[in-house]
Design a protein around this motif. Structure first.
Motif, PDB file in Angstrom:
ATOM      1  N   THR A 177       0.511  -0.906  -0.291  1.00 24.01           N
ATOM      2  CA  THR A 177      -0.491  -0.210   0.093  1.00 24.01           C
ATOM      3  C   THR A 177       0.594   1.530   0.043  1.00 24.01           C
ATOM      4  O   THR A 177       1.827   0.788   0.887  1.00 24.01           O
TER       5      THR A 177
ATOM      6  N   GLU B 137      -0.418   6.426  -6.026  1.00 30.65           N
ATOM      7  CA  GLU B 137      -1.606   7.314  -5.481  1.00 30.65           C
ATOM      8  C   GLU B 137      -1.708   6.697  -3.716  1.00 30.65           C
ATOM      9  O   GLU B 137      -1.745   5.907  -3.017  1.00 30.65           O
TER      10      GLU B 137
ATOM     11  N   ARG C 140      -3.433   3.852  -2.057  1.00 32.31           N
ATOM     12  CA  ARG C 140      -3.423   2.950  -3.531  1.00 32.31           C
ATOM     13  C   ARG C 140      -2.749   1.084  -2.960  1.00 32.31           C
ATOM     14  O   ARG C 140      -1.880   1.428  -2.696  1.00 32.31           O
TER      15      ARG C 140
ATOM     16  N   TRP D 260      -1.970  -2.690  -3.866  1.00 31.02           N
ATOM     17  CA  TRP D 260      -1.145  -3.530  -5.056  1.00 31.02           C
ATOM     18  C   TRP D 260      -1.194  -4.966  -4.730  1.00 31.02           C
ATOM     19  O   TRP D 260      -0.276  -5.031  -3.827  1.00 31.02           O
TER      20      TRP D 260
END
Length: 252
Positions: A6, A244, A247, A249
């Protein structure tokens, strides 16, 4: 098991509109590793976890946009309601000296009351739960490391700050996710050498490494980020995105 990363802050050199400076949270099987702690990043950290629940922190270098929030982290852990909460701190050379100098002006406290410090450099490896962390030196004016975090064959690489760096290409070889700094735009006219990558260079580096996904981070806070994305697309044809704040993954 899940393995994710994150973004807690992605603005380069100074904060940007609604964006903190460098910070990334890697999580796997209940273990948490904070990578870098730039200005504002710990506000975002506390939206997703508690400082006392971290297992370890890695600070890649002593520039304040990557480490200054460690001062606030120290106070949060030192004066926790349940007493001091010790944590492993892996830090590049000069980080601890820089930050303890700031503490000493207003306090007799020392980092050793909370942080179990291990100084690191390129070639070092350590584990945080199931996460294997491997480091490589980068090209930057102060001692700086990039990090590869691996779990069960999945990996992401964080470049930290760097100019063009063959060792970083090897570290990022075939990685699933490459968080690569892209501080500059254009062809580098008028910017210092040996410090940072442009967006085009970040794309080229990811292409040479064979990275499966490229995420541009550390874009200078005052720049048009969409231009950075467009310039990276000129040199990287794979899955490309802009970092961002907050955000995440998912890697596993």
């Amino acid at each position: 098991m899940t393995f994710d990363v994150t973004v807690l802050g992605c603005s380069g050199s100074h904060t940007g509109p609604g964006r903190a400076c460098s910070g990334y949270l890697a999580r796997a099987d209940g273990h948490q590793l904070l990578i870098d702690c730039g200005n504002g990043s710990t506000a975002n950290l506390q939206r997703v976890t508690r400082p006392a629940d971290l297992d370890a922190i890695l600070i890649t270098h002593r520039h304040v946009d990557h480490c200054i929030d460690l001062i606030g982290m120290f106070y949060a852990l030192r004066f926790h309601p349940k007493g001091p909460q010790p944590i492993e701190l892996y830090a590049a050379a000069e980080v601890v000296e820089t930050l303890t100098g700031l503490l000493s002006h207003d306090s007799t406290l020392g980092f050793g009351e909370v942080f179990h410090v291990t100084e690191v450099a390129g070639g070092d490896r350590f584990r945080v739960g199931p996460m294997q962390v491997s480091l490589a030196d980068t090209v930057h004016p102060v001692p700086t490391v990039a990090a590869k975090v691996e779990v069960d064959g999945a990996s992401f690489v964080y470049s930290s700050d760097t100019a063009w760096c063959p060792d970083l290409i090897e570290l990022a070889r075939d990685t699933d996710l490459f968080l690569c700094e892209a501080t500059w735009q254009g062809d580098g006219d008028g910017v210092p050498e040996g410090m940072h990558l442009s967006a085009r260079e970040a794309g080229r580096l990811a292409t040479e490494a064979g990275a499966r996904r490229l995420v541009l981070t550390h874009v200078l806070g005052s720049l048009d980020r969409n231009r950075s994305l467009a310039e990276a697309q000129e040199t990287y044809a794979g899955d490309l995105a802009l970092a961002e704040d907050l955000r995440s993954w998912l890697l596993i």
